[in-house]
Design a protein around this motif. Structure first.
Motif, short mmCIF file in Angstrom:
data_model
loop_
_atom_site.label_atom_id
_atom_site.label_comp_id
_atom_site.label_asym_id
_atom_site.label_seq_id
_atom_site.Cartn_x
_atom_site.Cartn_y
_atom_site.Cartn_z
N VAL A 1 1.39 -1.10 -0.18
CA VAL A 1 0.04 0.00 0.23
C VAL A 1 1.05 0.87 -0.09
O VAL A 1 0.37 2.02 -0.79
CB VAL A 1 -1.09 -0.30 1.15
CG1 VAL A 1 -1.73 1.30 0.94
CG2 VAL A 1 -1.80 -0.96 0.99
N ARG A 2 2.07 1.07 0.52
CA ARG A 2 3.18 2.15 0.94
C ARG A 2 3.76 2.35 -0.13
O ARG A 2 3.83 4.03 -0.73
CB ARG A 2 3.75 2.30 2.40
CG ARG A 2 3.51 2.19 3.74
CD ARG A 2 4.20 1.89 4.45
NE ARG A 2 5.16 3.25 4.75
CZ ARG A 2 6.24 3.28 5.39
NH1 ARG A 2 7.11 2.33 5.23
NH2 ARG A 2 6.67 4.34 5.19
N ASP A 3 3.83 1.76 -1.12
CA ASP A 3 4.62 1.59 -2.16
C ASP A 3 3.69 2.20 -3.86
O ASP A 3 4.67 2.41 -4.55
CB ASP A 3 4.91 0.50 -2.61
CG ASP A 3 6.62 -0.11 -1.74
OD1 ASP A 3 6.84 1.17 -0.96
OD2 ASP A 3 6.96 -1.32 -1.29
N GLY A 4 2.45 1.72 -3.36
CA GLY A 4 1.40 2.22 -4.65
C GLY A 4 1.39 0.97 -4.94
O GLY A 4 0.47 1.52 -6.22
N ARG A 5 1.36 -0.25 -5.16
CA ARG A 5 1.70 -1.69 -6.01
C ARG A 5 -0.20 -2.46 -5.37
O ARG A 5 -0.51 -2.74 -6.01
CB ARG A 5 2.58 -2.11 -5.16
CG ARG A 5 3.48 -2.45 -6.02
CD ARG A 5 4.69 -3.36 -5.27
NE ARG A 5 4.96 -2.37 -4.60
CZ ARG A 5 6.24 -4.28 -3.84
NH1 ARG A 5 5.88 -5.16 -4.40
NH2 ARG A 5 5.67 -3.56 -2.68
N LEU A 6 -0.50 -1.64 -4.09
CA LEU A 6 -1.94 -1.79 -3.96
C LEU A 6 -2.79 -1.29 -3.15
O LEU A 6 -2.06 0.12 -2.03
CB LEU A 6 -1.94 -2.91 -2.98
CG LEU A 6 -2.65 -4.14 -2.47
CD1 LEU A 6 -2.90 -5.13 -3.40
CD2 LEU A 6 -2.52 -4.70 -0.89
N ARG A 7 -3.36 -1.04 -3.83
CA ARG A 7 -5.07 0.15 -3.38
C ARG A 7 -6.32 -0.71 -2.88
O ARG A 7 -6.70 -1.49 -3.13
CB ARG A 7 -5.59 1.25 -4.65
CG ARG A 7 -4.58 1.84 -5.64
CD ARG A 7 -5.55 2.63 -6.62
NE ARG A 7 -5.73 1.73 -7.85
CZ ARG A 7 -7.18 1.10 -8.15
NH1 ARG A 7 -8.11 1.97 -7.72
NH2 ARG A 7 -6.65 1.03 -9.22
N THR A 8 -6.98 -0.09 -1.64
CA THR A 8 -8.11 -0.03 -0.86
C THR A 8 -8.89 -0.07 -1.84
O THR A 8 -9.26 0.74 -2.27
CB THR A 8 -7.88 0.72 0.65
OG1 THR A 8 -7.51 1.63 0.21
CG2 THR A 8 -6.61 0.09 1.46
N ASN A 9 -10.07 -0.57 -1.80
CA ASN A 9 -11.53 -0.87 -2.01
C ASN A 9 -12.64 0.17 -1.22
O ASN A 9 -13.43 -1.09 -0.24
CB ASN A 9 -11.85 -2.02 -2.81
CG ASN A 9 -12.91 -1.86 -2.98
OD1 ASN A 9 -13.77 -0.62 -3.81
ND2 ASN A 9 -13.30 -3.00 -4.18
N ILE A 10 -12.85 1.31 -0.07
CA ILE A 10 -12.92 1.61 0.51
C ILE A 10 -14.18 2.11 -0.28
O ILE A 10 -14.16 3.20 -0.84
CB ILE A 10 -12.66 2.56 1.62
CG1 ILE A 10 -10.81 1.89 2.26
CG2 ILE A 10 -13.29 3.55 2.31
CD1 ILE A 10 -10.16 3.19 3.13
N GLY A 11 -16.28 2.06 0.57
CA GLY A 11 -16.66 2.27 -0.04
C GLY A 11 -17.24 3.57 0.52
O GLY A 11 -16.67 4.67 0.86
#
Length: 305
Positions: free
Chosen positions: A267-277
């Motif tokens: 997440v910090r590296d920008g390789r993974l995005r959360t999916n918050i609704g």
């Protein structure tokens, strides 16, 4: 402290109430965390551990919610690896009071350090979705680069994590969902998309791994798509169908500090995005969980401003 409590399993989310509860104390190997944000999965109100302890005794009124991010306020006897004032996130025990509260007592091993540049709301959305995707793909599915993955619900909280982690591992990802989810699934990294309401699932051909979050008829049809040596991974209970020449695995996600750290690093590296609704407050949580409209992404409760 303020907390959401449940006492009536048949009532579902309609039986949730905001109440005053005693602040928890840290037992051996525990810490107490002041919760800043909490995640919630509505299906947990159907899980036996929400209502009974490990000896099958009633434990209501219980506090639901298992994903959390916050700050350690006290340590139990013998607790090591964490310190008072430390930012943490993680996954609470299924059989203990959970995270829809101002404080929670939790085993230290179920928490990972939370870097200062990751928001509490983001962190609270990660544990169940991230760990489920990680364990399903890499522990149970033994995913390798160059393989193909059919990710059901690819625009959902778990499916979007499956899609991103599988893509990063070098897999070809085929996402599924409703027609309205197509672009979102592609944005998360799916190379193809199957509209389960209008497209023929069987047209995707053979795949190495199916990650099932739906069950039922979709699961049965998906089992027939798995090539020899492939795996059907399910998080919706024992599989009703098995691949003709492969494995079928169903599992319950477990907390893992090392995996949580790997997930938040991405997440910090920008390789993974959360999916918050939806992001709501603890005072508004009951109304939020009982809303009738369809929600996309993870609902997060911001416990502290």
């Amino acid at each position: 402290m303020k907390a959401i409590v449940v006492t009536d399993q048949a009532a579902g989310t309609a039986g949730m109430k905001l109440a005053e509860r005693p602040e928890p104390q840290a037992a051996i190997n525990d810490v107490v965390v002041q919760i800043h944000a909490s995640g919630f999965v509505p299906t947990e109100l159907t899980w036996p551990p929400t209502w009974t302890d490990r000896r099958d005794r009633d434990r209501t009124p219980s506090i639901p919610g298992h994903e959390l991010a916050g700050v350690v306020t006290s340590l139990g006897y013998g607790t090591t690896g964490l310190s008072v004032g430390q930012r943490v996130f993680g996954l609470a025990d299924w059989y203990r009071d959970g995270s829809l509260a101002e404080y929670v007592a939790i085993e230290a091993r179920n928490l990972a350090p939370l870097p200062g540049d990751v928001d509490f709301t983001v962190a609270a959305s990660l544990p169940i979705s991230g760990l489920t995707a990680w364990q399903g793909l890499f522990e149970h599915g033994r995913l390798r680069a160059g393989q193909s993955v059919l990710a059901h619900g690819a625009a959902g909280a778990v499916g979007s994590m499956v899609t991103q982690l599988a893509r990063e591992a070098g897999a070809h990802v085929i996402g599924t969902g409703r027609a309205a989810d197509r672009q979102k699934a592609l944005d998360f990294g799916a190379k193809e998309f199957v509209d389960l309401e209008n497209d023929a699932l069987e047209d995707v051909g053979r795949v190495d791994l199916v990650f099932d979050v739906i069950g039922g008829d979709i699961q049965k049809r998906s089992a027939g798509l798995i090539r020899a040596g492939g795996t059907l991974v399910s998080i919706v209970g024992p599989t009703e169908a098995r691949p003709a020449d492969g494995l079928a695995v169903d599992f319950v996600v477990e907390s893992d500090r090392a995996q949580l750290s790997e997930i938040v690093r991405r997440v910090r590296d920008g390789r993974l995005r959360t999916n918050i609704g939806i992001v709501s407050t603890l005072d508004e949580a009951v109304a939020t969980f009982n809303a009738t409209e369809r929600r996309n992404g993870k609902t997060v409760i911001r416990v502290r401003p």
